[in-house]
Design a protein around this motif. Structure first.
Motif: not given
Length: 168
Positions: A17-38
């Motif tokens: 789900a975090l990976d699906a958020l990655e679309g180049g939009d800073a408002e909806t992209d997961a933060t680096p810390l969210e990705r690391l936690r995931g």
């Protein structure tokens, strides 16, 4: 039915789900810390998931060797056997013993040891650690091995004391 535990499947789904958020939009992209936690959450879930042990036992039942199992797991054969050989009680006992050793093992070198470490002496003298060992062997530097109560041993060098005394 999935071979992964519910906890692992949940961690995997959250990471997808975090990976699906990655679309180049800073408002909806997961933060680096969210990705690391995931990522860390999925790794922890996979490490504790019984699916690996089940797969190993099925491979053994199918006549696969420990070498083949180790290769598939990215381990040495001895590490694979240590991790998965034996019954559930044996495996749990080894894992608990390993956790106990890790808890009791200090994570850093004590700072109150006499003299200098080989690396510190080499840096101070502008030479390599190998050169320090050679000087100790030749009797040009005094050194001693300090053993702590927990069994850890450290080579300590005393460059300010001059050459080591030679025994005749």
């Amino acid at each position: 039915m999935s071979f992964l535990s519910a906890e692992t499947a949940r961690a995997l789904a959250e990471l997808v789900a975090l990976d699906a958020l990655e679309g180049g939009d800073a408002e909806t992209d997961a933060t680096p810390l969210e990705r690391l936690r995931g990522i860390r959450s999925l790794l922890a879930a996979l490490e504790s998931d019984p699916a690996s042990l089940v797969a190993v036992r099925e491979a053994l039942d199918a006549g696969r060797s420990w070498e083949a199992i180790a290769d598939a797991a990215g381990l040495s054969p001895s590490a694979a056997k240590y991790r998965w050989a034996g019954g559930d009680d044996e495996i749990a006992s080894r894992q608990e013993a390993s956790r106990k050793r890790k808890r009791e093992r200090p994570s850093s070198v004590p700072t109150d040891l006499p003299g200098l470490s080989v690396t510190e002496a080499a840096a101070r003298m502008g030479v390599t650690p190998q050169a320090i060992y050679q000087r100790v062997t030749r009797g040009l530097l005094r050194s001693e091995t300090v053993e702590l109560s927990d069994g850890r041993r450290y080579k300590r060098v005393f460059p300010d004391e001059g050459p080591a005394a030679h025994e005749e």
